[in-house]
Write a protein that holds these residues in place. Structure first.
Motif, mmCIF file in Angstrom:
data_model
loop_
_atom_site.group_PDB
_atom_site.id
_atom_site.type_symbol
_atom_site.label_atom_id
_atom_site.label_comp_id
_atom_site.label_asym_id
_atom_site.label_seq_id
_atom_site.Cartn_x
_atom_site.Cartn_y
_atom_site.Cartn_z
ATOM 1 N N ILE A 93 44.988 32.075 38.222
ATOM 2 C CA ILE A 93 43.655 32.559 38.557
ATOM 3 C C ILE A 93 43.715 34.012 39.006
ATOM 4 O O ILE A 93 42.899 34.848 38.612
ATOM 5 C CB ILE A 93 43.018 31.688 39.659
ATOM 6 C CG1 ILE A 93 42.753 30.276 39.131
ATOM 7 C CG2 ILE A 93 41.721 32.303 40.165
ATOM 8 C CD1 ILE A 93 42.350 29.287 40.201
ATOM 9 N N GLY A 94 44.719 34.325 39.843
ATOM 10 C CA GLY A 94 44.865 35.693 40.334
ATOM 11 C C GLY A 94 45.119 36.696 39.220
ATOM 12 O O GLY A 94 44.551 37.795 39.210
ATOM 13 N N LEU A 95 45.940 36.315 38.265
ATOM 14 C CA LEU A 95 46.237 37.201 37.135
ATOM 15 C C LEU A 95 44.981 37.474 36.306
ATOM 16 O O LEU A 95 44.675 38.621 35.957
ATOM 17 C CB LEU A 95 47.320 36.580 36.259
ATOM 18 C CG LEU A 95 48.744 36.552 36.848
ATOM 19 C CD1 LEU A 95 49.635 35.676 35.981
ATOM 20 C CD2 LEU A 95 49.305 37.961 36.949
ATOM 21 N N LEU A 96 44.255 36.411 35.993
ATOM 22 C CA LEU A 96 43.048 36.569 35.186
ATOM 23 C C LEU A 96 41.961 37.309 35.958
ATOM 24 O O LEU A 96 41.229 38.137 35.387
ATOM 25 C CB LEU A 96 42.541 35.196 34.741
ATOM 26 C CG LEU A 96 43.420 34.481 33.722
ATOM 27 C CD1 LEU A 96 42.981 33.022 33.564
ATOM 28 C CD2 LEU A 96 43.357 35.185 32.371
ATOM 29 N N PHE A 97 41.837 37.016 37.238
ATOM 30 C CA PHE A 97 40.855 37.680 38.093
ATOM 31 C C PHE A 97 41.084 39.188 38.089
ATOM 32 O O PHE A 97 40.177 39.983 37.807
ATOM 33 C CB PHE A 97 40.991 37.102 39.504
ATOM 34 C CG PHE A 97 40.085 37.727 40.533
ATOM 35 C CD1 PHE A 97 38.895 38.348 40.177
ATOM 36 C CD2 PHE A 97 40.421 37.675 41.879
ATOM 37 C CE1 PHE A 97 38.054 38.906 41.135
ATOM 38 C CE2 PHE A 97 39.601 38.224 42.843
ATOM 39 C CZ PHE A 97 38.411 38.841 42.468
ATOM 40 N N ALA A 98 42.321 39.590 38.363
ATOM 41 C CA ALA A 98 42.649 41.015 38.411
ATOM 42 C C ALA A 98 42.469 41.679 37.049
ATOM 43 O O ALA A 98 41.908 42.771 36.934
ATOM 44 C CB ALA A 98 44.082 41.199 38.910
ATOM 45 N N GLY A 99 42.933 40.996 35.999
ATOM 46 C CA GLY A 99 42.849 41.576 34.661
ATOM 47 C C GLY A 99 41.425 41.756 34.185
ATOM 48 O O GLY A 99 41.048 42.814 33.656
ATOM 49 N N MET A 100 40.590 40.738 34.371
ATOM 50 C CA MET A 100 39.215 40.827 33.887
ATOM 51 C C MET A 100 38.376 41.776 34.733
ATOM 52 O O MET A 100 37.508 42.496 34.219
ATOM 53 C CB MET A 100 38.580 39.436 33.836
ATOM 54 C CG MET A 100 39.259 38.513 32.846
ATOM 55 S SD MET A 100 38.381 36.971 32.516
ATOM 56 C CE MET A 100 36.998 37.546 31.536
ATOM 57 N N LEU A 101 38.639 41.800 36.031
ATOM 58 C CA LEU A 101 37.924 42.746 36.884
ATOM 59 C C LEU A 101 38.286 44.180 36.517
ATOM 60 O O LEU A 101 37.425 45.067 36.443
ATOM 61 C CB LEU A 101 38.252 42.475 38.357
ATOM 62 C CG LEU A 101 37.416 43.232 39.397
ATOM 63 C CD1 LEU A 101 35.936 42.917 39.233
ATOM 64 C CD2 LEU A 101 37.875 42.876 40.803
ATOM 65 N N ALA A 102 39.574 44.412 36.258
ATOM 66 C CA ALA A 102 40.023 45.754 35.852
ATOM 67 C C ALA A 102 39.380 46.154 34.527
ATOM 68 O O ALA A 102 38.932 47.302 34.364
ATOM 69 C CB ALA A 102 41.546 45.774 35.730
ATOM 70 N N LEU A 103 39.329 45.219 33.577
ATOM 71 C CA LEU A 103 38.702 45.508 32.290
ATOM 72 C C LEU A 103 37.230 45.870 32.474
ATOM 73 O O LEU A 103 36.722 46.822 31.855
ATOM 74 C CB LEU A 103 38.830 44.289 31.372
ATOM 75 C CG LEU A 103 38.133 44.387 30.004
ATOM 76 C CD1 LEU A 103 38.696 45.561 29.199
ATOM 77 C CD2 LEU A 103 38.280 43.072 29.234
ATOM 78 N N GLY A 104 36.543 45.132 33.328
ATOM 79 C CA GLY A 104 35.141 45.414 33.589
ATOM 80 C C GLY A 104 34.931 46.785 34.194
ATOM 81 O O GLY A 104 34.024 47.522 33.801
ATOM 82 N N VAL A 105 35.776 47.153 35.152
ATOM 83 C CA VAL A 105 35.662 48.466 35.800
ATOM 84 C C VAL A 105 35.944 49.575 34.794
ATOM 85 O O VAL A 105 35.288 50.630 34.804
ATOM 86 C CB VAL A 105 36.620 48.562 37.003
ATOM 87 C CG1 VAL A 105 36.645 49.985 37.556
ATOM 88 C CG2 VAL A 105 36.192 47.588 38.096
ATOM 89 N N ILE A 106 36.908 49.363 33.896
ATOM 90 C CA ILE A 106 37.215 50.370 32.867
ATOM 91 C C ILE A 106 36.004 50.592 31.973
ATOM 92 O O ILE A 106 35.637 51.728 31.668
ATOM 93 C CB ILE A 106 38.438 49.918 32.027
ATOM 94 C CG1 ILE A 106 39.706 49.999 32.866
ATOM 95 C CG2 ILE A 106 38.579 50.785 30.779
ATOM 96 C CD1 ILE A 106 40.918 49.371 32.210
ATOM 97 N N VAL A 107 35.351 49.497 31.558
ATOM 98 C CA VAL A 107 34.162 49.627 30.714
ATOM 99 C C VAL A 107 33.042 50.341 31.467
ATOM 100 O O VAL A 107 32.388 51.244 30.943
ATOM 101 C CB VAL A 107 33.687 48.237 30.232
ATOM 102 C CG1 VAL A 107 32.374 48.361 29.465
ATOM 103 C CG2 VAL A 107 34.754 47.590 29.360
ATOM 104 N N VAL A 108 32.834 49.929 32.724
ATOM 105 C CA VAL A 108 31.782 50.543 33.536
ATOM 106 C C VAL A 108 32.028 52.033 33.738
ATOM 107 O O VAL A 108 31.103 52.841 33.718
ATOM 108 C CB VAL A 108 31.683 49.824 34.905
ATOM 109 C CG1 VAL A 108 30.810 50.612 35.867
ATOM 110 C CG2 VAL A 108 31.124 48.420 34.728
ATOM 111 N N SER A 109 33.303 52.419 33.903
ATOM 112 C CA SER A 109 33.631 53.813 34.182
ATOM 113 C C SER A 109 33.297 54.748 33.029
ATOM 114 O O SER A 109 33.234 55.966 33.208
ATOM 115 C CB SER A 109 35.121 53.944 34.528
ATOM 116 O OG SER A 109 35.930 53.661 33.391
ATOM 117 N N HIS A 110 33.068 54.197 31.841
ATOM 118 C CA HIS A 110 32.734 55.019 30.687
ATOM 119 C C HIS A 110 31.269 55.420 30.652
ATOM 120 O O HIS A 110 30.871 56.227 29.823
ATOM 121 C CB HIS A 110 33.084 54.282 29.384
ATOM 122 C CG HIS A 110 34.522 54.420 28.992
ATOM 123 N ND1 HIS A 110 35.025 55.534 28.377
ATOM 124 C CD2 HIS A 110 35.574 53.581 29.159
ATOM 125 C CE1 HIS A 110 36.325 55.379 28.157
ATOM 126 N NE2 HIS A 110 36.689 54.200 28.631
#
Length: 273
Positions: free
Chosen positions: A94-111
């Motif tokens: 859960i921790g791995l997926l949580f961190a990975g998907m949250l990071a992906l979301g922030v990367i998309v938002v940052s654009h």
């Protein structure tokens, strides 16, 4: 008495109250299992794992709820897949997926700078802007969650309290776990765009935890959680109206506060006995 009744004379506050009550009942059905099985981290992870789906859907001009549903489904499938690995604990997956998907979301938002306001709405929602169609959506999700809870009650109970017995009785604990994940995902996806992920997670955990201090039977915990969540919604909206605070955050704070008041009352009564 006017202090209590005046806010609810306003139509959008009444709409918010109904939305909060529906969300409370929906979260009670899913949140009871979250608390009983110690899955609060999973509930938080699913709430935040919606971000990449929401961000990509908004960036492409698609349906935000559909994007959230795809993202949540990916999270649930990932948790199920990683949970089968004997070398990884469920929390680790859960921790791995949580961190990975949250990071992906922030990367998309940052654009896109235009996501700043949308991201705030994603986290905190705007319960005072609820529309009639939102109430219908949450109501439909509540009906589906009630059906899943009714049909899966025996399997969910066995899985929660005695997984080995569930397997012996042929209740398919793997399928029951997947259905439970689906129930949690349904609650989060159906409600986040109306009340924000923070309020969904607060109502998913705090009212069932408070009710569990007083009730032992699962249906009683669910009913108690729904009533506590509904009361927290009404009290939070009332306080928000009179003190000018954010409605969703105030409802969440009241719900969490209700747990601590309940725990203190339980301890006092237990000590007196």
């Amino acid at each position: 008495m006017e202090w209590l009744s005046d806010p609810f004379q306003v139509s959008f506050v009444r709409q918010a109250l109904w939305a909060g009550i529906l969300v409370s009942f929906l979260c009670a059905l899913a949140g009871t299992w979250v608390v009983l099985r110690g899955m609060a981290f999973l509930g938080d992870a699913v709430s935040h794992a919606l971000l990449p789906g929401v961000a990509i859907a908004a960036l492409l001009g698609g349906s935000v709820p559909a994007g959230a549903a795809v993202s949540a489904a990916a999270m649930a499938l990932g948790v199920t897949a990683l949970g089968r690995s004997p070398r990884l604990s469920q929390d680790t997956g859960i921790g791995l997926l949580f961190a990975g998907m949250l990071a992906l979301g922030v990367i998309v938002v940052s654009h896109s700078r235009s996501f700043a306001v949308d991201l705030t709405g994603y986290l905190f929602g705007d319960v005072l802007a609820v529309r009639a169609e939102d109430l219908l959506l949450i109501g439909a999700a509540l009906a589906l969650a009630a059906l899943v809870s009714l049909l899966g009650h025996r399997a969910f109970t066995a899985l929660t309290f005695d997984p080995r017995k569930a397997h012996t009785l042929g209740l398919r604990p793997g399928a029951a776990h997947a259905a439970m994940l689906g129930l949690i995902t349904l609650a989060v996806v159906a409600c986040f765009h109306v009340v924000g992920t923070m309020l969904v997670f607060g109502l998913l955990v705090a009212p069932p935890a408070a009710a569990l201090l007083w009730a032992r039977r699962v249906p009683a915990v669910m009913l108690g959680a729904a009533l506590i969540g509904s009361a927290a919604t009404a009290a939070g909206l009332l306080l928000s109206w009179h003190f000018g605070t954010a409605a969703g955050a105030t409802i969440t704070a009241v719900a969490v506060g209700a747990f601590f008041v309940s725990a203190l009352a339980r301890r006092v009564i237990g000590g007196a006995a």
